[in-house]
Design a protein around this motif. Structure first.
Motif, PDB file in Angstrom:
ATOM      1  N   UNK A   1       1.748 -17.309   5.123  1.00 48.99           N
ATOM      2  CA  UNK A   1       2.579 -16.602   4.171  1.00 48.99           C
ATOM      3  C   UNK A   1       1.816 -15.559   3.379  1.00 48.99           C
ATOM      4  N   UNK A   2       2.538 -14.564   2.923  1.00 53.94           N
ATOM      5  CA  UNK A   2       2.035 -13.492   2.065  1.00 53.94           C
ATOM      6  C   UNK A   2       1.991 -14.042   0.641  1.00 53.94           C
TER       7      UNK A   2
ATOM      8  N   UNK B   1      -0.652  -9.566  -7.018  1.00 55.35           N
ATOM      9  CA  UNK B   1      -0.343  -8.129  -6.923  1.00 55.35           C
ATOM     10  C   UNK B   1      -0.483  -7.453  -8.289  1.00 55.35           C
ATOM     11  N   UNK B   2      -0.955  -6.197  -8.288  1.00 55.97           N
ATOM     12  CA  UNK B   2      -1.372  -5.383  -7.130  1.00 55.97           C
ATOM     13  C   UNK B   2      -2.898  -5.329  -6.947  1.00 55.97           C
TER      14      UNK B   2
ATOM     15  N   UNK C   1       0.178  -4.982   2.392  1.00 56.65           N
ATOM     16  CA  UNK C   1       1.608  -5.178   2.269  1.00 56.65           C
ATOM     17  C   UNK C   1       2.049  -6.447   2.957  1.00 56.65           C
ATOM     18  N   UNK C   2       3.327  -6.716   2.833  1.00 60.40           N
ATOM     19  CA  UNK C   2       3.908  -7.943   3.380  1.00 60.40           C
ATOM     20  C   UNK C   2       3.709  -8.068   4.888  1.00 60.40           C
ATOM     21  N   UNK C   3       3.705  -6.971   5.597  1.00 58.58           N
ATOM     22  CA  UNK C   3       3.630  -7.024   7.061  1.00 58.58           C
ATOM     23  C   UNK C   3       2.290  -6.523   7.614  1.00 58.58           C
TER      24      UNK C   3
ATOM     25  N   UNK D   1      -3.203   3.948   1.370  1.00 55.77           N
ATOM     26  CA  UNK D   1      -3.464   3.089   0.219  1.00 55.77           C
ATOM     27  C   UNK D   1      -2.364   3.168  -0.837  1.00 55.77           C
ATOM     28  N   UNK D   2      -1.997   4.376  -1.250  1.00 58.63           N
ATOM     29  CA  UNK D   2      -1.025   4.503  -2.337  1.00 58.63           C
ATOM     30  C   UNK D   2       0.362   4.000  -1.929  1.00 58.63           C
ATOM     31  N   UNK D   3       0.728   4.207  -0.687  1.00 64.75           N
ATOM     32  CA  UNK D   3       2.026   3.722  -0.208  1.00 64.75           C
ATOM     33  C   UNK D   3       2.067   2.203  -0.224  1.00 64.75           C
ATOM     34  N   UNK D   4       1.000   1.594   0.277  1.00 58.21           N
ATOM     35  CA  UNK D   4       0.940   0.129   0.309  1.00 58.21           C
ATOM     36  C   UNK D   4       0.860  -0.433  -1.106  1.00 58.21           C
ATOM     37  N   UNK D   5       0.092   0.232  -1.952  1.00 55.38           N
ATOM     38  CA  UNK D   5      -0.059  -0.204  -3.344  1.00 55.38           C
ATOM     39  C   UNK D   5       1.296  -0.249  -4.051  1.00 55.38           C
ATOM     40  N   UNK D   6       2.080   0.780  -3.879  1.00 53.55           N
ATOM     41  CA  UNK D   6       3.416   0.811  -4.477  1.00 53.55           C
ATOM     42  C   UNK D   6       4.288  -0.299  -3.898  1.00 53.55           C
ATOM     43  N   UNK D   7       4.167  -0.513  -2.604  1.00 54.39           N
ATOM     44  CA  UNK D   7       4.937  -1.572  -1.938  1.00 54.39           C
ATOM     45  C   UNK D   7       4.575  -2.944  -2.517  1.00 54.39           C
TER      46      UNK D   7
END
Length: 460
Positions: free
Chosen positions: A195-196, A229-230, A236-238, A259-265
């Motif tokens: 699990x995440x 998080x973060x 990310x989850x996946x 990085x920034x996209x995943x960080x926001x996610x």
């Protein structure tokens, strides 16, 4: 009127009086019982390295956090809330004990590499132990960071239930810490599961609420959801694992442009989980009688985070290191949509929660103060000086004034800021107010002598 009639009327009057009296007593007893039954549940959710500018309700235009925003809209948003420390372990020590972390010996980070055999003293009375004393069932899910060894496990520090990790951070998927150790515990045993971490913490929290529904058990609960998080690793989850057992080194790197996209996610996934927890409270009929607190343990890391207009970032005693989001919801007690600028600290949670539970604290050297009356009656807190210290740098707040001191070229440097006029700490006023600077320096020295008196450092 005949004597028999008089006797009959008298009997009726006496019976009527006794009936009314019994109903009144029953009503009073019922009221007393209801007062006991409304002892509130408490849910404390703490993000890890979340900056002042990373929620929609605090001005973020990049990250969408509808559930946290709704929590703020329905309760109180604090604009001057502070973590006790600018890094993980110190803030947690203060939150858990209600004291300046220096009194516990935890001024610095309890690291995976150098501090595996030390931890928060078992002699400290924790927030969980204080609430157990008030009749609460306690659960913690997520990040501990108050000791790696089993003897310092949350189960031994007042928590009836614990699932999570004891290090500063783990791989979100493989649950391996910075030194290559598997770090996922159930109680005081290492017991990994798939699990995440963000989702696991959320799911355990929701199940805890269902199992410990206070309307069914007759016992209130304290739920501490300590999210990862973060904080890095940026996953990310996946995404795939970046660590494996036996080595803390990353087995793969995250592309810089991701990085920034995943960080926001990561933040938005946490927000999604908070929505799940809130919905569970509503589904269980507990939302109206539950205090929900959301905050961060320190400012965002400077390389990727956003601390808004604040100066500096995590690990700094400037505002960006410790002024963080703080939101409190308590339906029908806290006026919806309230924005409050009172200065509140992590260490204030313990006395406040005990106060809200109807109890009193008798902990020696308690530094935090209850802000219950500020929440429910909109009363002002008494004036007080507040302090931060990390890695040789110290800061002090006295009303709108803030002093920052540090050593440079073997000389002490003192910077004075007026936070009402200069929240970004750009304009040093120390040259124009030498007497104020001297007074605040003296108070800092007095504070240091007080909080370190007789303390054996755990991490500094």
């Amino acid at each position: 009127m005949k004597i028999d009639q008089i006797k009959r009327i008298a009997c009726i009057l006496i019976f009527t009086f006794l009936s009314i009296s019994c109903k009144e007593n029953k009503s009073k007893n019922s009221s007393i019982g209801s007062e006991k039954s409304i002892q509130p549940n408490i849910v404390l959710i703490m993000a890890d390295d979340l900056g002042y500018g990373e929620l929609s309700c605090y001005g973020s235009k990049k990250i969408n956090t509808p559930n946290i925003d709704a929590l703020a809209a329905g309760g109180m948003k604090l604009t001057d809330f502070h973590s006790n420390g600018p890094v993980c372990s110190p803030t947690r020590a203060a939150l858990i004990t209600g004291k300046y972390q220096q009194r516990t010996g935890v001024e610095g980070v309890i690291t995976a590499k150098s501090h595996r055999e030390v931890g928060l003293s078992l002699e400290e009375i924790t927030i969980a132990e204080a609430l157990v004393k008030q009749g609460y069932h306690t659960g913690m899910f997520g990040k501990w960071h108050m000791g790696y060894a089993e003897e310092y496990n949350p189960i031994h520090q007042g928590f009836n239930e614990f699932v999570g990790f004891v290090s500063g951070n783990v791989d979100y998927h493989s649950h391996v810490d910075q030194e290559g150790y598997l770090d996922w515990w159930k109680g005081n045993k290492v017991d990994d599961e798939k699990g995440y971490t963000t989702d696991l913490i959320t799911n355990y929290g929701a199940e805890f609420i269902k199992r410990n529904n206070s309307e069914k058990t007759g016992k209130p609960f304290f739920l501490y959801l300590s999210q990862e998080a973060p904080h890095y690793p940026i996953q990310g989850r996946h995404d795939k694992p970046v660590r494996k057992v036996g080595s803390g080194k990353f087995i793969r790197k995250v592309p810089k442009d991701s990085v920034q996209t995943i960080y926001s996610e990561m933040i938005e996934t946490m927000d999604e989980g908070i929505g799940q927890v809130i919905q569970t409270l509503k589904d269980e009929g507990l939302y109206e009688n539950t205090i929900i607190v959301f905050c961060s343990d320190n400012g965002a890391a400077g390389s990727r985070g956003d601390n808004g207009v604040l100066r500096a970032a995590k690990a700094s005693v400037y505002e960006g290191g410790h002024r963080v989001p703080g939101i409190i919801s308590y339906p029908n007690k806290i006026k919806a949509g309230t924005v409050n600028g009172t200065t509140i600290m992590s260490m204030d949670f313990l006395p406040t929660f005990v106060d809200l539970a109807g109890g009193k604290t008798d902990i020696e050297n308690l530094d935090g103060i209850s802000f219950k009356n500020m929440l429910v009656n909109e009363e002002s807190l008494p004036e007080r000086d507040l302090f931060w210290s990390f890695k040789g740098r110290t800061a002090m707040r006295s009303g709108k004034w803030k002093l920052v001191t540090f050593i440079k070229d073997e000389q002490e440097v003192a910077q004075l800021f007026d936070l009402e006029a200069d929240l970004s700490e750009k304009n040093d006023l120390s040259d124009s107010a030498p007497e104020r600077v001297k007074d605040m320096q003296d108070k800092i020295e007095k504070w240091k002598n007080d909080v370190w008196d007789g303390v054996v450092p755990v991490a500094n």
